[in-house]
Design a protein around this motif. Sequence first.
Motif, PDB file in Angstrom:
ATOM      1  N   ALA A  60       0.834  -1.199   0.000  1.00  0.00           N
ATOM      2  CA  ALA A  60       0.000   0.000   0.000  1.00  0.00           C
ATOM      3  C   ALA A  60       0.868   1.249   0.000  1.00  0.00           C
ATOM      4  CB  ALA A  60      -0.926   0.000   1.222  1.00  0.00           C
ATOM      5  N   THR A  61       2.054   1.139   0.591  1.00  0.00           N
ATOM      6  CA  THR A  61       2.994   2.262   0.584  1.00  0.00           C
ATOM      7  C   THR A  61       3.936   2.200  -0.607  1.00  0.00           C
ATOM      8  OG1 THR A  61       2.941   2.446   3.007  1.00  0.00           O
ATOM      9  CG2 THR A  61       4.841   3.406   1.865  1.00  0.00           C
ATOM     10  N   THR A  62       4.503   1.019  -0.872  1.00  0.00           N
ATOM     11  CA  THR A  62       5.490   0.913  -1.951  1.00  0.00           C
ATOM     12  C   THR A  62       4.866   1.185  -3.312  1.00  0.00           C
ATOM     13  OG1 THR A  62       5.166  -1.491  -1.962  1.00  0.00           O
ATOM     14  CG2 THR A  62       7.033  -0.644  -0.712  1.00  0.00           C
ATOM     15  N   TRP A  63       3.632   0.725  -3.552  1.00  0.00           N
ATOM     16  CA  TRP A  63       2.987   0.988  -4.833  1.00  0.00           C
ATOM     17  C   TRP A  63       2.614   2.464  -4.956  1.00  0.00           C
ATOM     18  CZ3 TRP A  63       2.377  -1.599  -9.319  1.00  0.00           C
ATOM     19  CH2 TRP A  63       2.723  -2.947  -9.321  1.00  0.00           C
ATOM     20  N   PHE A  64       2.281   3.095  -3.835  1.00  0.00           N
ATOM     21  CA  PHE A  64       2.016   4.539  -3.866  1.00  0.00           C
ATOM     22  C   PHE A  64       3.282   5.275  -4.282  1.00  0.00           C
ATOM     23  CE2 PHE A  64       1.923   8.783  -2.174  1.00  0.00           C
ATOM     24  CZ  PHE A  64       0.606   9.202  -2.319  1.00  0.00           C
ATOM     25  N   LEU A  65       4.390   4.943  -3.635  1.00  0.00           N
ATOM     26  CA  LEU A  65       5.658   5.603  -3.954  1.00  0.00           C
ATOM     27  C   LEU A  65       6.121   5.265  -5.362  1.00  0.00           C
ATOM     28  CD1 LEU A  65       7.454   4.964  -0.545  1.00  0.00           C
ATOM     29  CD2 LEU A  65       6.631   7.168  -1.398  1.00  0.00           C
ATOM     30  N   LEU A  66       5.847   4.031  -5.800  1.00  0.00           N
ATOM     31  CA  LEU A  66       6.218   3.615  -7.148  1.00  0.00           C
ATOM     32  C   LEU A  66       5.484   4.458  -8.188  1.00  0.00           C
ATOM     33  CD1 LEU A  66       6.479  -0.045  -8.402  1.00  0.00           C
ATOM     34  CD2 LEU A  66       5.216   1.634  -9.729  1.00  0.00           C
ATOM     35  N   ALA A  67       4.145   4.524  -8.076  1.00  0.00           N
ATOM     36  CA  ALA A  67       3.346   5.291  -9.029  1.00  0.00           C
ATOM     37  C   ALA A  67       3.686   6.774  -8.956  1.00  0.00           C
ATOM     38  CB  ALA A  67       1.860   5.071  -8.768  1.00  0.00           C
ATOM     39  N   ASN A  68       3.947   7.245  -7.751  1.00  0.00           N
ATOM     40  CA  ASN A  68       4.318   8.643  -7.563  1.00  0.00           C
ATOM     41  C   ASN A  68       5.633   8.949  -8.278  1.00  0.00           C
ATOM     42  OD1 ASN A  68       5.585  10.900  -5.407  1.00  0.00           O
ATOM     43  ND2 ASN A  68       3.431  11.132  -5.920  1.00  0.00           N
ATOM     44  N   GLY A  69       6.590   8.044  -8.118  1.00  0.00           N
ATOM     45  CA  GLY A  69       7.886   8.224  -8.766  1.00  0.00           C
ATOM     46  C   GLY A  69       7.798   8.179 -10.277  1.00  0.00           C
ATOM     47  N   ILE A  70       6.879   7.374 -10.818  1.00  0.00           N
ATOM     48  CA  ILE A  70       6.698   7.290 -12.260  1.00  0.00           C
ATOM     49  C   ILE A  70       6.103   8.589 -12.810  1.00  0.00           C
ATOM     50  CG2 ILE A  70       5.342   6.167 -14.080  1.00  0.00           C
ATOM     51  CD1 ILE A  70       5.586   3.571 -12.523  1.00  0.00           C
ATOM     52  N   MET A  71       5.161   9.175 -12.080  1.00  0.00           N
ATOM     53  CA  MET A  71       4.433  10.335 -12.582  1.00  0.00           C
ATOM     54  C   MET A  71       5.238  11.629 -12.513  1.00  0.00           C
ATOM     55  SD  MET A  71       1.629   9.760 -14.006  1.00  0.00           S
ATOM     56  CE  MET A  71       1.132  11.485 -14.088  1.00  0.00           C
ATOM     57  N   VAL A  72       6.162  11.719 -11.562  1.00  0.00           N
ATOM     58  CA  VAL A  72       6.885  12.975 -11.374  1.00  0.00           C
ATOM     59  C   VAL A  72       7.623  13.432 -12.639  1.00  0.00           C
ATOM     60  CG1 VAL A  72       8.800  14.065 -10.137  1.00  0.00           C
ATOM     61  CG2 VAL A  72       7.068  12.807  -8.876  1.00  0.00           C
ATOM     62  N   PRO A  73       8.311  12.533 -13.379  1.00  0.00           N
ATOM     63  CA  PRO A  73       8.966  13.014 -14.611  1.00  0.00           C
ATOM     64  C   PRO A  73       7.980  13.614 -15.614  1.00  0.00           C
ATOM     65  CG  PRO A  73       9.795  10.853 -14.015  1.00  0.00           C
ATOM     66  CD  PRO A  73       8.621  11.123 -13.125  1.00  0.00           C
ATOM     67  N   VAL A  74       6.756  13.080 -15.647  1.00  0.00           N
ATOM     68  CA  VAL A  74       5.737  13.586 -16.567  1.00  0.00           C
ATOM     69  C   VAL A  74       5.327  15.006 -16.190  1.00  0.00           C
ATOM     70  CG1 VAL A  74       3.476  13.097 -17.598  1.00  0.00           C
ATOM     71  CG2 VAL A  74       4.926  11.217 -16.832  1.00  0.00           C
ATOM     72  N   SER A  75       5.497  15.359 -14.918  1.00  0.00           N
ATOM     73  CA  SER A  75       5.035  16.665 -14.437  1.00  0.00           C
ATOM     74  C   SER A  75       5.731  17.816 -15.141  1.00  0.00           C
ATOM     75  CB  SER A  75       5.241  16.772 -12.917  1.00  0.00           C
ATOM     76  OG  SER A  75       6.614  16.832 -12.586  1.00  0.00           O
ATOM     77  N   ALA A  76       6.999  17.631 -15.532  1.00  0.00           N
ATOM     78  CA  ALA A  76       7.721  18.712 -16.215  1.00  0.00           C
ATOM     79  C   ALA A  76       7.041  19.068 -17.531  1.00  0.00           C
ATOM     80  CB  ALA A  76       9.176  18.301 -16.464  1.00  0.00           C
ATOM     81  N   PHE A  77       6.642  18.053 -18.280  1.00  0.00           N
ATOM     82  CA  PHE A  77       5.932  18.300 -19.544  1.00  0.00           C
ATOM     83  C   PHE A  77       4.563  18.917 -19.288  1.00  0.00           C
ATOM     84  CE2 PHE A  77       2.589  16.706 -22.361  1.00  0.00           C
ATOM     85  CZ  PHE A  77       2.974  17.282 -23.566  1.00  0.00           C
ATOM     86  N   LEU A  78       3.812  18.347 -18.345  1.00  0.00           N
ATOM     87  CA  LEU A  78       2.461  18.835 -18.067  1.00  0.00           C
ATOM     88  C   LEU A  78       2.480  20.280 -17.579  1.00  0.00           C
ATOM     89  CD1 LEU A  78       0.965  15.693 -16.266  1.00  0.00           C
ATOM     90  CD2 LEU A  78       0.626  16.402 -18.643  1.00  0.00           C
ATOM     91  N   THR A  79       3.454  20.595 -16.713  1.00  0.00           N
ATOM     92  CA  THR A  79       3.557  21.947 -16.159  1.00  0.00           C
ATOM     93  C   THR A  79       3.820  22.975 -17.255  1.00  0.00           C
ATOM     94  OG1 THR A  79       4.384  21.082 -14.057  1.00  0.00           O
ATOM     95  CG2 THR A  79       4.817  23.398 -14.525  1.00  0.00           C
ATOM     96  N   THR A  80       4.666  22.596 -18.200  1.00  0.00           N
ATOM     97  CA  THR A  80       5.023  23.517 -19.283  1.00  0.00           C
ATOM     98  C   THR A  80       3.925  23.606 -20.346  1.00  0.00           C
ATOM     99  OG1 THR A  80       7.340  22.916 -18.949  1.00  0.00           O
ATOM    100  CG2 THR A  80       6.804  24.059 -20.982  1.00  0.00           C
ATOM    101  N   ARG A  81       3.224  22.524 -20.542  1.00  0.00           N
ATOM    102  CA  ARG A  81       2.261  22.450 -21.652  1.00  0.00           C
ATOM    103  C   ARG A  81       0.868  22.961 -21.297  1.00  0.00           C
ATOM    104  NH1 ARG A  81      -0.612  22.912 -25.100  1.00  0.00           N
ATOM    105  NH2 ARG A  81      -1.001  21.693 -26.983  1.00  0.00           N
ATOM    106  N   PHE A  82       0.425  22.753 -20.046  1.00  0.00           N
ATOM    107  CA  PHE A  82      -0.975  23.015 -19.718  1.00  0.00           C
ATOM    108  C   PHE A  82      -1.147  24.114 -18.664  1.00  0.00           C
ATOM    109  CE2 PHE A  82      -0.894  18.566 -21.178  1.00  0.00           C
ATOM    110  CZ  PHE A  82      -1.786  18.664 -22.245  1.00  0.00           C
ATOM    111  N   SER A  83      -2.342  24.673 -18.638  1.00  0.00           N
ATOM    112  CA  SER A  83      -2.712  25.732 -17.700  1.00  0.00           C
ATOM    113  C   SER A  83      -2.528  25.270 -16.256  1.00  0.00           C
ATOM    114  CB  SER A  83      -4.177  26.120 -17.942  1.00  0.00           C
ATOM    115  OG  SER A  83      -4.758  26.694 -16.801  1.00  0.00           O
ATOM    116  N   THR A  84      -1.924  26.107 -15.440  1.00  0.00           N
ATOM    117  CA  THR A  84      -1.704  25.792 -14.026  1.00  0.00           C
ATOM    118  C   THR A  84      -3.030  25.481 -13.329  1.00  0.00           C
ATOM    119  OG1 THR A  84       0.157  27.342 -14.024  1.00  0.00           O
ATOM    120  CG2 THR A  84      -0.641  26.589 -11.883  1.00  0.00           C
ATOM    121  N   LYS A  85      -4.005  26.344 -13.553  1.00  0.00           N
ATOM    122  CA  LYS A  85      -5.299  26.189 -12.887  1.00  0.00           C
ATOM    123  C   LYS A  85      -5.949  24.842 -13.225  1.00  0.00           C
ATOM    124  CE  LYS A  85      -8.390  29.534 -13.100  1.00  0.00           C
ATOM    125  NZ  LYS A  85      -9.460  30.413 -13.633  1.00  0.00           N
TER     126      LYS A  85
END
Length: 515
Positions: A60-85
């Motif tokens: 329950a913790t390791t899979w949370f951290l796993l999925a979280n770690g996978i998504m963080v690299p995507v955040s750079a693209f999403l932050t630059t591409r899409f509206s903050t709001k």
Amino acid sequence: MANGKEQALDIHGKSYSRFAMVLLLLIATFAGMLNQTSLGTALPTLMKDFDITLSTAQQATTWFLLANGIMVPVSAFLTTRFSTKWLYLTAYIVLFAGMTVDAVTPADKDMWVMFLAGRILQAAAVGIMMPLMQVVMVNIFPAEERGAAMGLGGLVIGLAPAIGPTLSGWILDKDHVILGLTLSDSWRSIFILPMIVLGITIILTPFFMKDVIENKPMKLDVLSLMLSLAGFGIFLWGFTNVSNDGWGAMNTVILPIVIGVIIIGLFFWRQLRMDQPFMDVRVFANKQFALTTAGTALAMMAMMGVEMMLPIYMQNVHGQTALQSGLALLPGALMMGIMSPIAGAAYDKVGAKRLARVGFTILAIGTLPFVFLSIDTPMHIITLLYALRMFGIAMVMMPLTASAMSALPREEAAHGTASNNTIRQVASAVVVALLTSVTQNIINTNTPSHALQVNDPIRYADHMLQASLDGFHASFFLGLVFAIIGIVVANFLHDGKVIVGQTNSVDVHVEKEVK
């Protein structure tokens, strides 16, 4: 951007309340970050209700951290591409959906997969919210106020995971009535409070959240996305299997870790060859950024490793209830909350090196006695030592995070934040899986025979208790090792406060030397 004396303007030139926006960010991200550790004191309850082992419940913790770690690299693209709001609003809705899934999951062993699916949804949302919050802070606060701003962020990044086990222990103790709503003494109620806060946040976001990050019409590099998801996902999946299958499992542990490392290497290689990388890993060429990121990862590993194992130790060895084990961690959580803004403000005056060196030293001193805990160790000693550890972590986390972001130009903030958080979350996922496997393997190895249980139950119980202690001692020792390595890393940091980062591979940082 506007400083404290100027009117704050978004990217459309419209004024907004920076206070209201930051408050909304902190509250919503706090509700999300609670999910990272809120199940710590609830693991024995989950094990009983779902009829699963410790290593399975720890997923329950390791899979949370796993999925979280996978998504963080995507955040750079999403932050630059899409509206903050609208990016924030989408993340909040996904987080709410994930918590709803877990809150309604039937307590059945066969439904554990459904529970993990809810955790993955929550992690995906937090994986966007957390780095985006740091990028927003960099963009709306001037450099001279950034340390204090990151200190406020520390209330979320540090305090929420620290207070999660205490909150869940309080909920599991008995029924509670909040705002006319009855929270039963069930693990389901752990998700209800954050859902209430998040629901209010979703309503307020369209009004108070503003677009403060310049967007660019970036094209999504699908291959980079696939390499990122596959590389980090397979790598972390291999570590999550260690506690069940052991380090010798070729197909489920060794092979996934090796394949994951190869794919991550390909991902890095591709980013270095792209004009507009999916996640610009060139930020690691900045020595200050690389060192502070490594230090932050070590602090997270030291914190998560002990924080996830300690409630289980207190409940299984000392016979404490979920509430009692949660309350034992509360002073440490409060210490983290109090010290994070103070450490952030101190960074503005003295820089990261001195604070990190002192913080890691305090962390090591506070961790050493955990290696020698026994069944007779008084609970107030454990509470005091834990608070000392959290004091040290607060001295490390916020100054290093602020220094990492200040070491880069503002236009690299999104990629720097994504890189920093990716390393931190991957390190957290690895250490939780690693310590769980070490603890479980030592317990399994030292478990007395079934014959002894039949012939001498009292002696069997004593041996079983000692086996558990040996397992916990090993995991706490690894936490001490991380703190000692952190001291070494801190000594290589720049003196003083870094104001501007590296541009075009030429180190142009400016430091304020503290006499």
